[in-house]
Design an enzyme around this catalytic site. Structure first.
Site, PDB file in Angstrom:
ATOM      1  N   HIS A 166       0.840  -1.211   0.000  1.00 10.03           N
ATOM      2  CA  HIS A 166       0.000   0.000   0.000  1.00 10.03           C
ATOM      3  C   HIS A 166       0.880   1.269   0.000  1.00 10.03           C
ATOM      4  O   HIS A 166       0.862   2.060   0.945  1.00 10.03           O
ATOM      5  CB  HIS A 166      -0.862  -0.054   1.263  1.00 10.03           C
ATOM      6  N   GLU A 269      -0.772   1.327  -5.513  1.00 11.35           N
ATOM      7  CA  GLU A 269      -0.565   0.105  -4.725  1.00 11.35           C
ATOM      8  C   GLU A 269      -0.606  -1.160  -5.593  1.00 11.35           C
ATOM      9  O   GLU A 269      -1.439  -1.257  -6.499  1.00 11.35           O
ATOM     10  CB  GLU A 269      -1.658   0.014  -3.662  1.00 11.35           C
TER      11      GLU A 269
HETATM   12  O1  TA6 Z   1      -5.999   1.653  -0.437  1.00 11.43           O
HETATM   13  C1  TA6 Z   1      -6.933   2.683  -0.253  1.00 11.43           C
HETATM   14  C2  TA6 Z   1      -7.669   2.439   1.059  1.00 11.43           C
HETATM   15  O2  TA6 Z   1      -8.349   1.204   1.036  1.00 11.43           O
HETATM   16  C3  TA6 Z   1      -8.599   3.622   1.290  1.00 11.43           C
HETATM   17  O3  TA6 Z   1      -9.968   3.234   1.195  1.00 11.43           O
HETATM   18  C4  TA6 Z   1      -8.218   4.111   2.684  1.00 11.43           C
HETATM   19  O4  TA6 Z   1      -8.996   3.442   3.668  1.00 11.43           O
HETATM   20  C5  TA6 Z   1      -6.748   3.719   2.725  1.00 11.43           C
HETATM   21  O5  TA6 Z   1      -6.737   2.414   2.152  1.00 11.43           O
HETATM   22  C6  TA6 Z   1      -6.073   3.827   4.071  1.00 11.43           C
HETATM   23  O6  TA6 Z   1      -6.510   2.836   4.928  1.00 11.43           O
HETATM   24  P1  TA6 Z   1      -5.878   2.836   6.444  1.00 11.43           P
HETATM   25  O7  TA6 Z   1      -6.542   1.681   7.137  1.00 11.43           O
HETATM   26  O8  TA6 Z   1      -4.401   2.640   6.302  1.00 11.43           O
HETATM   27  O9  TA6 Z   1      -6.209   4.195   7.020  1.00 11.43           O
END
Ligand code: TA6
Length: 294
Positions: A166, A269
Site C-alpha cells: 500500500h 498500490e
Molecule cells: O488503499 C486505499 C484504502 O483502502 C482507502 O480506502 C483508505 O482506507 C486507505 O486504504 C487507508 O486505509 P488505512 O486503514 O491505512 O487508514
C-alpha cells in the site's frame, strides 16, 4: 530485541545494520556504495524511506505517524495481508501491525537487500486459523527499489487471501500530479458506491478524494508524473492497482496525518483483490513490485 549479529553486514558494496527508532521500534538500514538507502521497521516489515543516490526520497511518511503496537504506520509501504480493505479481519489485515523478524541479508556488488519473515502465531490463529510464512525481500539495485512478496501455505488446509503493498509515493503537489498507464482498465470507484467505470483518460488527475481499484491494472507499468519528474512502477503476479488520495475532507479525519500533508502523496498500490488467491497446502505465491525515477 533479538537480532542475529551475522545478519549485519558492511563491505565495499554497502551495508545492512539494525537500529532502534521511535518509541523503541527497531529498524534496518540498507545502504549501497552508490549512496542509495532505505529504512525498514521490523514492525510491519514497514519500508519507511527509500532515498536514491541523488538523495531523493521516493516515499512519503506522515510527520504524525504513530509508533504504537496495533496501529499501522502512516506512509511508506504498509503490507496489507491476509485481507485488503474492510472485512472479517480489521481493515487491511494483521501483517502491517505485526513484528516481523529479519531473516536474511545480502550486500553484493550493486545489490543490497534484506528479507523479513512473518509466521503464524497463537495471535494470528485466533483470527486466521492457518499456518503460513510470509517472506518479504526489499532490495536496492542502483536507484531502484525492488520488493518480492512470497506467501507460503505451511498447513494442511487450503486458505484464501487478498492483500496489497500500500505504497505512499512522495509528490510535489497532488493537484499537479498525473497517474498514467491505466487507460482502458475497469475500475471500482470507492467514492461512487463501488460502481464500475472504464478509465477513459491517459492521465488520472486529482481534484477531490480519489479511491479506485483498477482491476487487472497491474499488467502494465504505471507512471506517476509530477512537476519534479516521473516514478515508474512495475509489477509481476500482482493483479490490480489501487490509486488513492484522501483529499482535504477525508484527510481531516486522519489524526496520524500532518496538516496539509494529503497534498504531498499519492498511493499507487500493488494489489490482489479482484480474485482471492487460494493456496493449497504447501503451495506458494510470489509477486514482485518495483519503482524508480525515469
Ligand atoms: O488503499 C486505499 C484504502 O483502502 C482507502 O480506502 C483508505 O482506507 C486507505 O486504504 C487507508 O486505509 P488505512 O486503514 O491505512 O487508514
Amino acid at each position: 530485541m533479538s537480532f542475529n549479529k551475522d545478519l549485519a553486514k558492511s563491505n565495499a558494496n554497502g551495508s545492512v545494520s539494525l537500529h532502534e527508532g521511535e518509541n523503541g521500534f527497531p529498524f534496518v538500514t540498507l545502504q549501497t556504495a552508490a549512496g542509495a538507502s532505505a529504512k525498514i521497521y521490523l514492525y510491519g516489515a514497514h519500508v519507511a524511506t527509500f532515498k536514491d543516490s541523488k538523495g531523493r526520497d521516493h516515499l512519503f511518511m506522515s510527520s504524525k505517524a504513530e509508533f504504537k503496537q496495533g496501529k499501522a504506520l502512516r506512509g511508506g509501504i504498509p503490507i496489507c495481508w491476509p485481507q485488503f480493505g474492510p472485512g472479517k479481519l480489521p481493515q487491511h489485515g494483521f501483517a502491517r501491525n505485526s513484528t516481523w523478524q529479519l531473516n536474511d541479508t545480502k550486500v553484493e556488488e550493486g545489490v543490497t537487500s534484506a528479507t523479513f519473515l512473518l509466521k503464524d502465531s497463537e495471535e494470528t490463529k485466533k483470527v486466521f486459523p492457518h499456518s503460513f510464512e510470509l517472506h518479504y525481500t526489499v532490495e536496492l539495485k542502483g536507484d531502484e527499489m525492488n520488493t518480492v512478496f512470497l506467501v507460503k501455505n505451511c498447513g494442511s488446509d487450503a486458505f484464501d487471501w487478498t492483500g496489497a503493498l500500500h505504497t505512499y509515493f512522495n509528490v510535489a503537489a497532488i493537484d499537479s500530479t498525473s497517474v498514467k498507464g491505466l487507460k482502458g482498465f475497469t475500475y471500482v470507484d470507492k467514492v461512487q458506491d463501488a460502481k464500475e467505470f472504464e478509465e477513459k483518460g491517459e492521465d488520472i488527475k486529482f481534484t477531490s478524494q480519489l479511491d479506485r481499484v483498477y482491476l487487472k491494472g497491474a499488467s502494465n507499468d504505471v507512471h506517476i508524473q509530477d512537476t519534479e519528474g516521473t516514478e515508474k512502477v512495475t509489477f509481476s503476479s500482482w493483479k490490480d492497482v489501487v490509486v488513492w488520495n484522501p483529499w482535504v475532507e477525508k484527510a481531516g479525519g486522519m489524526s496520524d496525518l500532518g496538516e496539509g500533508e494529503w497534498k504531498k502523496y499519492v498511493c499507487v498500490e500493488a494489489v490482489q483483490v479482484s480474485d482471492v488467491v487460494r493456496l493449497e497446502p504447501q503451495q506458494s505465491w510470489s509477486g514482485t513490485y518495483a519503482f524508480s525515477k525515469l
